[in-house]
Design a protein around this motif. Sequence first.
Motif: not given
Length: 748
Positions: A415, A706-707, A709-711
Motif C-alpha cells: 500500500e 490489497e491483493y 484488486g481486493e481488500i
Amino acid sequence: MKEWFKSGCALCAQNCGVELLIENNHIIQVRGDKSNPKSQGYICRKGMNLAYYQHHDQRLKYPLKKLNGEFVRISWDQAISEIAAKLSEIQTEHSPRSIAYMGGGGQSSHFEAAFGVRLLRALGSRYHYGALAQELTGYHWAQGRCLGRQYLGTVPDEEHAEMLVSIGWNGMVSHQMPRAPQVLREFSKNPNKILAVIDPRKSETARIADIHLAVRPGTDALLLQAIIAMIIQEGWQNQAYLDEHVSGFEQIKPIFISFDIEAALKICELDYQQVKDFAYLMATRKTGVHTDLGVLMNRHSTLVSCLVMVLQGICGQIGLPGTNLIPGHFMPMGAHSDERKDSNWKTVTTGFPSILGYFPPNVLPEEIISDHPERIRAVLCFQSNPLRSYADTSAYEEAFQRLDLLVTCELAMTETAAISHYVLPSRSVFESWDSSFFTWTLPGVFFQMRRPLIRQEGEALEASEIHLRIADALGIIPELPVALYEKAGNRLEYGLELMQYLQANPQSTDLIPFILGKTLGPALGSTNLATLWGLLQRMPKESRENAVRAGFKKGPFMGEEIFQALLDHPEGIWLGQINPEENFKFLKTEDGKINLWIPEMAEWMLEVTPEKEAVALQADDRYPMILMAGRHTSTNANTIMRNPAWNEGKRACTLALNPLDGEKLGLSDGSMALITTEAGSAEIEVEITDDARPGQVIIPHGFGLEYNGEIYGVNVNRLTKNTHRDKFVATPLHRYVPCRVEVVERQD
C-alpha cells in the motif's frame, strides 16, 4: 530436481531455523530445521507457509517511477541518479532535517540498517523512524536508565527459573523467545515450577497458567504499584540484594509505603489475596519476567516498563541465574541516545527525542504536515509498510501526499509502495545474504547468516546495495585505493590494506559499510556478506570474550574464523557464550549498580493513584468499550504476507467479543458488527469467545491488505489515532482504544 536447503524464517523476530524444499526455483515445502541450535526443529504455522512470502503476484522485479499517476519501468541508473538529485535538492533548498529514513530490515533483514543510517547521517539528518520505536522504546528507555545503556535489555533465564511471569505477553502465539509454546507447556506441566500471567483476557497462555491475574484493561501500572507496595509494606524485599546491587531504593520507597493497596486492587478488579499470594512468590522464587505489547502499547506504557524494573529490583530478580539476565549480543539493535543531552535530536514539531537512535512513527504525519521550515519533505522507506503497519492510516495517507519525495524499497507492491514516487525492488531473504540481530537467547549468542537459495527474477538488489548506490551518486563515498579492489580476493591481504587506508583516512571510518560493500562486496557477491566480514573484524572486547567461551580461538584471526564458521553452517552457530555468574559486569551505570530512582518516573508514579485512575477509566458514553487493536494469532503475520490464500478456509480476521457482550448488543457468532472509534469505523465479522473480557473487543493486526484488486480483512490501524500515544516516547496505546460496537443496519 528437488533439494532441501537450510535457512531461517522471515516472519517474526525469532527467525526459527527452517529447511526449504526447492524445485524449479520455487519453495514447495517447509519444515523445521532440527540442526538449528536455537529453534531445534520448532516451527509454527506461519513458518510452514513461507512459500507465500516468497512467491506471489505482487513481487517487484524492476525499478519504477510514477509519471502522470501511473508507474513506468526505468533503469537502475535513472532511478538512482534522480533520487540522489532530489535528495540533494531538498537538503540544499530546505534542510538536512527535512530528510527521514524509515526502515531497519523488519523481522529478518537488518544489514540494510547499517547502510540506511549512515546514508542518513551523511546527508546531515538523524531522523530514523522504525518499527522498534512503534513498540519498544519505552522499554529500552527504562532499561537505559536502570542499567546504563538503552541497548541493554534483559531476558528471562527460563531454564533455571522457578517461576516465569508473563505481563501482557501471549507467548503461546506471539513467541518472543525460542520455542516459546514448548517452553511454556513445559513450565505449565512441571509441578516444581509456576507459570503466572497478568493479562485482561483469557489468552492461550493464560489458559495453561498456574496463576492468572485477569487485570482490568488499562490498569497495569496501578496493579504493579500495588504489588510493589505490598512487598515493601510486608517487608518481603530482598534487602541483601538491594544493598549490594541496587541504588535508589531508599529514594523510591516512600512512594509505596503509604500506597492504598486495597483501593488500587478494587480499581484493577482483582482479588486481594490472589495478588498477595503472587507478590509473595515473586519475592521468594527465582523469577523471570517477560513483558510484551499488552503493556508496551497500553496506558502508562513507559511507566509500566520502569515499574517492572522496580519490582524485579526489589525482589532481586535481575542479574542472577534463574532471573532476568542481560544477554550477550553480536551487534546491538541501536545506539544509546540520552535525551537529557543537547546532542540528542528531537522532532521539530512534536518535540519527541530519539530513543536507541529511533524516532516514533506515530509522530511522522505531524512532522510532515507541519508548517515548520524544517518539516520532513523526503522519506526513504525501506522494507516497511507504514500505511498498514503504523497507527492512523488516514493521517499517513494525508501526510505522504505532502512529501516532495517518497521512495519505497520493498519486495512487493505494498500500500505504501503504491503511493510512492519511486519504487525500488529488493531481494527477499531467500534471494540474498542477510540476517537479523535479535538477541533474546541465554547463555549463548546465536547468529545465522541466510544465503541466497532462490534465483531472483528481474533486477532486484540487496537493500543495502541500493543505499550504497544512492550514497555513491551523492558523492558520499570517497575515491578508494585501487589496491582495495585488487586485494579483495584475499581477505587477509584485503584486511591489511583496509587497515592502512583507515589509518591514513580516519574520517572515512563512519563509511566502512559503504567501503566494504563497494570493494569487498563484488568479490563476495554481496554487500551484506562484506559487511558481516567487517563487523567480525571489529568485534568489541565483551563479544570476543563471549566468543572464546563458545570455543573460538583468541587472537587477530578470530573474526575470520567465525566468518568461515558461519559460511560452513547455514543452520547458524553459537558465536558467543556469556557467564551468567558475572552478569552484573554488563551494567554501564556510573555506580555499577541497578538504578531504580528515575525522577521523571517518580513524578509519574505519584500521578497514578486509585482516585485518579477511577476517574480516568470512567467509560465514555460515545465509546463505552475498549478495543485491543492488535492480536497475535496463527493466521496473522507481518504485512509482507500478501496473498490471503495462506489462510484459505480460516476465520483470519474477526472481532472477538465476549458472550455476555454479544447477548447485550444483539450480536451472534458470524454476524456483522460496526465498530467505531475516534479515528474511524469498520464493518467486521463477529467471533463470540471468552478470550475477550466483558467490555473488551479484539481485532488482529496485519490485515486490510490489497491483493489483486481486493481488500482482505480489516485494517485495524484505520481505527487508531496516531495522537493516542504514550506521553513520554509516543508509542501507540493500541491495547486501550475506546470504541463503540453496534449491529450493522442493513437496508433492503
